[in-house]
Design an enzyme around this catalytic site. Structure first.
Site, PDB file in Angstrom:
ATOM      1  N   SER A 139       0.838  -1.198   0.000  1.00  0.00           N
ATOM      2  CA  SER A 139       0.000   0.000   0.000  1.00  0.00           C
ATOM      3  C   SER A 139       0.873   1.248   0.000  1.00  0.00           C
ATOM      4  O   SER A 139       2.016   1.209   0.476  1.00  0.00           O
ATOM      5  CB  SER A 139      -0.874   0.020   1.252  1.00  0.00           C
ATOM      6  N   TYR A 152      -4.978  -1.015   9.767  1.00  0.00           N
ATOM      7  CA  TYR A 152      -4.597  -1.296   8.378  1.00  0.00           C
ATOM      8  C   TYR A 152      -3.130  -0.978   8.136  1.00  0.00           C
ATOM      9  O   TYR A 152      -2.397  -1.789   7.561  1.00  0.00           O
ATOM     10  CB  TYR A 152      -5.480  -0.502   7.411  1.00  0.00           C
TER      11      TYR A 152
HETATM   12  O1  NJP Z   1      -9.348  -5.444  -2.923  1.00  0.00           O
HETATM   13  P1  NJP Z   1     -10.593  -6.380  -3.331  1.00  0.00           P
HETATM   14  P2  NJP Z   1      -8.116  -4.873  -3.787  1.00  0.00           P
HETATM   15  N1  NJP Z   1      -7.337 -15.567   1.275  1.00  0.00           N
HETATM   16  O2  NJP Z   1     -11.399  -6.463  -2.090  1.00  0.00           O
HETATM   17  C1  NJP Z   1      -8.956 -11.812  -1.772  1.00  0.00           C
HETATM   18  C2  NJP Z   1      -4.118  -3.453  -1.535  1.00  0.00           C
HETATM   19  N2  NJP Z   1      -4.503  -2.038  -1.646  1.00  0.00           N
HETATM   20  O3  NJP Z   1      -8.022  -5.508  -5.098  1.00  0.00           O
HETATM   21  O4  NJP Z   1     -10.952 -14.450  -0.832  1.00  0.00           O
HETATM   22  C3  NJP Z   1      -7.251 -15.416  -0.053  1.00  0.00           C
HETATM   23  O5  NJP Z   1     -11.232  -5.889  -4.594  1.00  0.00           O
HETATM   24  C4  NJP Z   1     -10.369 -11.555  -2.262  1.00  0.00           C
HETATM   25  O6  NJP Z   1     -11.059 -12.738  -2.659  1.00  0.00           O
HETATM   26  P3  NJP Z   1     -11.949 -13.650  -1.625  1.00  0.00           P
HETATM   27  C5  NJP Z   1      -4.925  -4.220  -0.521  1.00  0.00           C
HETATM   28  O7  NJP Z   1      -4.478  -4.024   0.793  1.00  0.00           O
HETATM   29  C6  NJP Z   1      -5.678  -1.664  -2.208  1.00  0.00           C
HETATM   30  O8  NJP Z   1      -8.176  -3.400  -3.712  1.00  0.00           O
HETATM   31  O9  NJP Z   1     -12.802 -14.514  -2.493  1.00  0.00           O
HETATM   32  N3  NJP Z   1      -7.701 -14.366  -0.723  1.00  0.00           N
HETATM   33  C7  NJP Z   1     -10.102 -10.712  -3.496  1.00  0.00           C
HETATM   34  O10 NJP Z   1      -9.743 -11.522  -4.588  1.00  0.00           O
HETATM   35  C8  NJP Z   1      -4.701  -5.648  -1.006  1.00  0.00           C
HETATM   36  O11 NJP Z   1      -3.512  -6.188  -0.449  1.00  0.00           O
HETATM   37  C9  NJP Z   1      -6.018  -0.302  -2.263  1.00  0.00           C
HETATM   38  O12 NJP Z   1     -12.708 -12.677  -0.760  1.00  0.00           O
HETATM   39  C10 NJP Z   1      -8.278 -13.380  -0.001  1.00  0.00           C
HETATM   40  C11 NJP Z   1      -8.898  -9.878  -3.082  1.00  0.00           C
HETATM   41  O13 NJP Z   1      -8.259 -10.581  -1.999  1.00  0.00           O
HETATM   42  C12 NJP Z   1      -4.533  -5.507  -2.508  1.00  0.00           C
HETATM   43  O14 NJP Z   1      -4.346  -4.108  -2.768  1.00  0.00           O
HETATM   44  C13 NJP Z   1      -5.153   0.655  -1.746  1.00  0.00           C
HETATM   45  C14 NJP Z   1      -8.398 -13.434   1.391  1.00  0.00           C
HETATM   46  C15 NJP Z   1      -9.288  -8.497  -2.600  1.00  0.00           C
HETATM   47  O15 NJP Z   1      -9.909  -7.810  -3.635  1.00  0.00           O
HETATM   48  C16 NJP Z   1      -5.728  -5.973  -3.316  1.00  0.00           C
HETATM   49  O16 NJP Z   1      -6.914  -5.334  -2.843  1.00  0.00           O
HETATM   50  C17 NJP Z   1      -3.983   0.241  -1.166  1.00  0.00           C
HETATM   51  C18 NJP Z   1      -7.905 -14.602   2.027  1.00  0.00           C
HETATM   52  N4  NJP Z   1      -7.988 -14.768   3.360  1.00  0.00           N
HETATM   53  C19 NJP Z   1      -3.651  -1.104  -1.136  1.00  0.00           C
HETATM   54  N5  NJP Z   1      -9.020 -12.306   1.824  1.00  0.00           N
HETATM   55  C20 NJP Z   1      -7.290   0.201  -2.861  1.00  0.00           C
HETATM   56  N6  NJP Z   1      -8.106  -0.652  -3.472  1.00  0.00           N
HETATM   57  O17 NJP Z   1      -7.563   1.422  -2.787  1.00  0.00           O
HETATM   58  C21 NJP Z   1      -9.272 -11.578   0.734  1.00  0.00           C
HETATM   59  O18 NJP Z   1      -3.179   1.172  -0.653  1.00  0.00           O
HETATM   60  N7  NJP Z   1      -8.849 -12.226  -0.380  1.00  0.00           N
END
Ligand code: NJP
Length: 238
Positions: A139, A152
């Protein structure tokens, strides 16, 4: 080299959190450039994409991570993208034990478990003269914080520390490690919905995927240590 010329043909990349948001865009970008992708998320029902194989993966669960890593090793994985993560924002006085564990387990333990599971394979590759890569999507706030950001950013500072220590250790076994630090991205992050009007000027998931492609296609004599990217509407901060 333009982005279009950055081929990933012959590469095998494992991607966590691959079902939506940034992770899905990474799957699209990597497969479009010829990579074979081993993709994981907790809910992968209904997902398909030429060049990608989807596996149920909970990065907080050691057995689930073990099965995912085994599939990745079978496929001949040479790079891992730790992207799975969750957001959670509240003042310190409102942080519950349950929420602490959910955020820290997903963002920190998850990164550790998936990476640890693949290191023996990356060491074997090094013994054969082959390098490997890890790209961690952390991030922009992995090195600064703000009100409501305690939990976070604690998780992201920690993920950054793991990333940097891994980079130092990995130098000994041909591992190049990259931290991608995106600012505000229009995804499903922290319970939001992709495409909401107020996020129109934010980064697109594909912007972050481009940074992942950049890291993975860097010439083998170059290591991309860190990429910090923001939408221009976000304040300038490092
Ligand atoms: O979030 P989202 P992003 N085991 O919610 C999966 C960072 N970031 O793409 O498991 C395996 O659309 C979940 O799938 P599911 C952020 O911290 C973002 O924005 O089925 N997978 C989905 O595929 C993160 O590290 C922003 O629920 C797990 C995905 O993760 C990364 O970008 C800003 C899981 C999340 O998709 C991707 O986030 C920033 C588990 N236990 C950093 N839990 C931003 N969007 O603004 C969740 O600074 N997932």
């Amino acid at each position: 080299m333009t982005m279009q010329e950055r081929t990933l043909a012959g590469r095998v990349v494992a991607v966590t959190g691959a079902s939506k948001g940034i992770g899905w865009a990474v799957v699209e970008a990597l497969t479009a450039r010829g990579a074979q992708v081993v993709a994981g998320a907790r809910d992968v029902s209904g997902l398909s994409r030429t060049g990608a194989a989807f596996y149920p993966l909970d990065v907080t669960d050691e057995a689930s991570v073990g099965a995912f890593a085994e599939a990745a090793v079978q496929a001949g994985v040479d790079a891992l993208v730790n992207n799975a993560g969750v957001g959670s924002f509240q003042p310190v006085e409102e942080i519950t034990l349950e929420e602490y564990r959910r955020v820290m387990d997903t963002n920190v333990l998850g990164t550790l478990l998936v990476t640890r599971a693949l290191i023996p394979h990356f060491r074997e590759r090094h013994a054969r003269g082959e390098g490997s890569q890890v790209v961690n999507v952390t991030s922009d706030v992995s090195a600064r914080t703000f009100a409501t950001g305690a939990l976070y950013t604690a998780s992201k500072y920690a993920q950054r520390a793991v990333t940097q220590a891994l980079a130092a250790e990995g130098q000994g076994y041909g591992l190049r490690v990259t931290e991608i630090r995106p600012g505000m991205v229009d995804t499903f992050f922290a319970g939001s919905v992709q495409g909401e009007a107020h996020k129109a000027a934010w980064l697109r998931p594909a912007d972050v995927a481009d940074a992942v492609v950049y890291a993975l296609t860097a010439p083998t004599h170059a290591r991309v240590d860190e990429v910090l990217l923001h939408p221009v509407v976000q304040e300038v901060a490092f």
